[in-house]
Design a protein around this motif. Sequence first.
Motif, PDB file in Angstrom:
ATOM      1  N   ASN A 154     -12.665 -84.447  14.833  1.00 26.24           N
ATOM      2  CA  ASN A 154     -12.282 -83.068  15.165  1.00 26.24           C
ATOM      3  C   ASN A 154     -11.358 -82.469  14.099  1.00 26.24           C
ATOM      4  O   ASN A 154     -10.475 -81.679  14.397  1.00 26.24           O
ATOM      5  CB  ASN A 154     -11.607 -83.017  16.546  1.00 26.24           C
ATOM      6  CG  ASN A 154     -10.340 -83.866  16.582  1.00 26.24           C
ATOM      7  OD1 ASN A 154     -10.134 -84.706  15.701  1.00 26.24           O
ATOM      8  ND2 ASN A 154      -9.503 -83.653  17.570  1.00 26.24           N
ATOM      9  N   SER A 155     -11.599 -82.857  12.853  1.00 22.89           N
ATOM     10  CA  SER A 155     -10.717 -82.438  11.763  1.00 22.89           C
ATOM     11  C   SER A 155     -10.628 -80.911  11.629  1.00 22.89           C
ATOM     12  O   SER A 155      -9.577 -80.375  11.306  1.00 22.89           O
ATOM     13  CB  SER A 155     -11.181 -83.049  10.441  1.00 22.89           C
ATOM     14  OG  SER A 155     -12.504 -82.617  10.153  1.00 22.89           O
ATOM     15  N   ARG A 156     -11.730 -80.217  11.899  1.00 21.18           N
ATOM     16  CA  ARG A 156     -11.711 -78.746  11.765  1.00 21.18           C
ATOM     17  C   ARG A 156     -10.767 -78.105  12.776  1.00 21.18           C
ATOM     18  O   ARG A 156     -10.019 -77.186  12.457  1.00 21.18           O
ATOM     19  CB  ARG A 156     -13.123 -78.173  11.935  1.00 21.18           C
ATOM     20  CG  ARG A 156     -14.000 -78.485  10.751  1.00 21.18           C
ATOM     21  CD  ARG A 156     -15.364 -77.816  10.847  1.00 21.18           C
ATOM     22  NE  ARG A 156     -16.212 -78.275   9.767  1.00 21.18           N
ATOM     23  CZ  ARG A 156     -16.095 -77.864   8.504  1.00 21.18           C
ATOM     24  NH1 ARG A 156     -15.156 -77.004   8.170  1.00 21.18           N
ATOM     25  NH2 ARG A 156     -16.898 -78.333   7.573  1.00 21.18           N
ATOM     26  N   ASN A 157     -10.816 -78.593  14.018  1.00 17.90           N
ATOM     27  CA  ASN A 157      -9.912 -78.052  15.054  1.00 17.90           C
ATOM     28  C   ASN A 157      -8.453 -78.343  14.716  1.00 17.90           C
ATOM     29  O   ASN A 157      -7.581 -77.502  14.897  1.00 17.90           O
ATOM     30  CB  ASN A 157     -10.236 -78.646  16.428  1.00 17.90           C
ATOM     31  CG  ASN A 157     -11.598 -78.198  16.930  1.00 17.90           C
ATOM     32  OD1 ASN A 157     -12.108 -77.180  16.470  1.00 17.90           O
ATOM     33  ND2 ASN A 157     -12.188 -78.941  17.843  1.00 17.90           N
ATOM     34  N   LEU A 158      -8.208 -79.570  14.258  1.00 13.28           N
ATOM     35  CA  LEU A 158      -6.834 -79.946  13.887  1.00 13.28           C
ATOM     36  C   LEU A 158      -6.317 -79.026  12.780  1.00 13.28           C
ATOM     37  O   LEU A 158      -5.205 -78.504  12.854  1.00 13.28           O
ATOM     38  CB  LEU A 158      -6.794 -81.404  13.412  1.00 13.28           C
ATOM     39  CG  LEU A 158      -7.077 -82.491  14.455  1.00 13.28           C
ATOM     40  CD1 LEU A 158      -7.373 -83.830  13.777  1.00 13.28           C
ATOM     41  CD2 LEU A 158      -5.900 -82.657  15.406  1.00 13.28           C
ATOM     42  N   ALA A 159      -7.143 -78.814  11.752  1.00 11.47           N
ATOM     43  CA  ALA A 159      -6.743 -77.988  10.611  1.00 11.47           C
ATOM     44  C   ALA A 159      -6.494 -76.540  11.049  1.00 11.47           C
ATOM     45  O   ALA A 159      -5.509 -75.911  10.642  1.00 11.47           O
ATOM     46  CB  ALA A 159      -7.816 -78.034   9.526  1.00 11.47           C
ATOM     47  N   LYS A 160      -7.383 -76.037  11.901  1.00 10.38           N
ATOM     48  CA  LYS A 160      -7.255 -74.651  12.384  1.00 10.38           C
ATOM     49  C   LYS A 160      -5.926 -74.473  13.129  1.00 10.38           C
ATOM     50  O   LYS A 160      -5.193 -73.509  12.910  1.00 10.38           O
ATOM     51  CB  LYS A 160      -8.435 -74.348  13.326  1.00 10.38           C
ATOM     52  CG  LYS A 160      -8.559 -72.900  13.759  1.00 10.38           C
ATOM     53  CD  LYS A 160      -9.918 -72.715  14.473  1.00 10.38           C
ATOM     54  CE  LYS A 160     -10.211 -71.258  14.751  1.00 10.38           C
ATOM     55  NZ  LYS A 160      -9.408 -70.701  15.817  1.00 10.38           N
ATOM     56  N   THR A 161      -5.593 -75.434  13.979  1.00  3.32           N
ATOM     57  CA  THR A 161      -4.351 -75.366  14.755  1.00  3.32           C
ATOM     58  C   THR A 161      -3.127 -75.423  13.846  1.00  3.32           C
ATOM     59  O   THR A 161      -2.166 -74.670  14.029  1.00  3.32           O
ATOM     60  CB  THR A 161      -4.319 -76.510  15.791  1.00  3.32           C
ATOM     61  OG1 THR A 161      -5.488 -76.404  16.598  1.00  3.32           O
ATOM     62  CG2 THR A 161      -3.087 -76.454  16.665  1.00  3.32           C
ATOM     63  N   ILE A 162      -3.155 -76.315  12.855  1.00  2.00           N
ATOM     64  CA  ILE A 162      -2.027 -76.418  11.911  1.00  2.00           C
ATOM     65  C   ILE A 162      -1.802 -75.069  11.224  1.00  2.00           C
ATOM     66  O   ILE A 162      -0.677 -74.578  11.139  1.00  2.00           O
ATOM     67  CB  ILE A 162      -2.276 -77.543  10.866  1.00  2.00           C
ATOM     68  CG1 ILE A 162      -2.177 -78.922  11.527  1.00  2.00           C
ATOM     69  CG2 ILE A 162      -1.281 -77.439   9.701  1.00  2.00           C
ATOM     70  CD1 ILE A 162      -2.649 -80.087  10.663  1.00  2.00           C
ATOM     71  N   VAL A 163      -2.893 -74.480  10.742  1.00  2.00           N
ATOM     72  CA  VAL A 163      -2.777 -73.209  10.012  1.00  2.00           C
ATOM     73  C   VAL A 163      -2.259 -72.093  10.929  1.00  2.00           C
ATOM     74  O   VAL A 163      -1.389 -71.305  10.541  1.00  2.00           O
ATOM     75  CB  VAL A 163      -4.136 -72.830   9.365  1.00  2.00           C
ATOM     76  CG1 VAL A 163      -4.102 -71.422   8.798  1.00  2.00           C
ATOM     77  CG2 VAL A 163      -4.482 -73.836   8.256  1.00  2.00           C
TER      78      VAL A 163
END
Length: 301
Positions: A154-163
Amino acid sequence: MNYHNPVLLQESVDALAIKEDGVYVDVTFGGGGHSREILKRLGEKGRLFGFDQDPDALGNVIDDERFTLIPENFRFISRFLRFHRIKKVDGILADLGVSSHQFDEAERGFSTRFDGDLDMRMNQKSKVSAQEIINTYSEEKLAEILFMYGELRNSRNLAKTIVEEREKEKIETSFQLKTVLKRYLPNAKEHKILAQIFQAIRIEVNEELDVLKEFLEQTPNLLKEEGRLSVISYHSLEDRLVKRFIRTGMFSGEPEKDFFGNTSEPLQKVGKLIVPTPQEVNTNNRARSAKLRIATLRVKK
């Protein structure tokens, strides 16, 4: 300064088949556990070089005229050995990954257990820290790192949340990052997923896989005939690179065949993969994922 118990200590040093008058390199000096074991087996004429870019390791220097500590990253192994007039060595030992000492120092930011600044630099002089990666990398780049180095689906979701979250407030500490990603950390798996996230960021900060590749590529030219390479890795990304390089001398693709269908891999493996005993894992939790691979220079026929 309390450093870790060296993992697979006897096995990794046995793997070097030490000659009393030989020249050896411990490229991950750390607390000096492996180095001390090597020195025990060397005679008066033997020599040992240690590499460690972490200033904390300098506090563990061994007072022995046969030993020289080089405070540099081991990706520069050939260059600094040449500086010391060493062209070929009898054995090289690498114990990859982060030392327990680095994990236990909260302010270094390696650990998911303590709150500390998001730092994660093994070399405190290097420019890019974990904080910079978390707060400045694009969403695309963050997702790529988390997927490639953390093996997180789920790397895309994690990255989106961080940003999204860093736009509200800069993410500066490990617990802040944990809070930001709370919804992706179910209780039963929190520790495992966090460990993968931290691993991904740490690998990027320290360029660990690039460093490992650069180091491995230099080993065939550094080893004497019958010289040994002994490498302990702690996660599949490292282990795959080590295994593949020992098998083919490459990190991707297959070696080219000559007119007769032969290939010329620079190394050949010695023995089977070695993992710690259940007893060692019991007394040293850090050993649980360790894998030791051994190689020697392939003798040209």
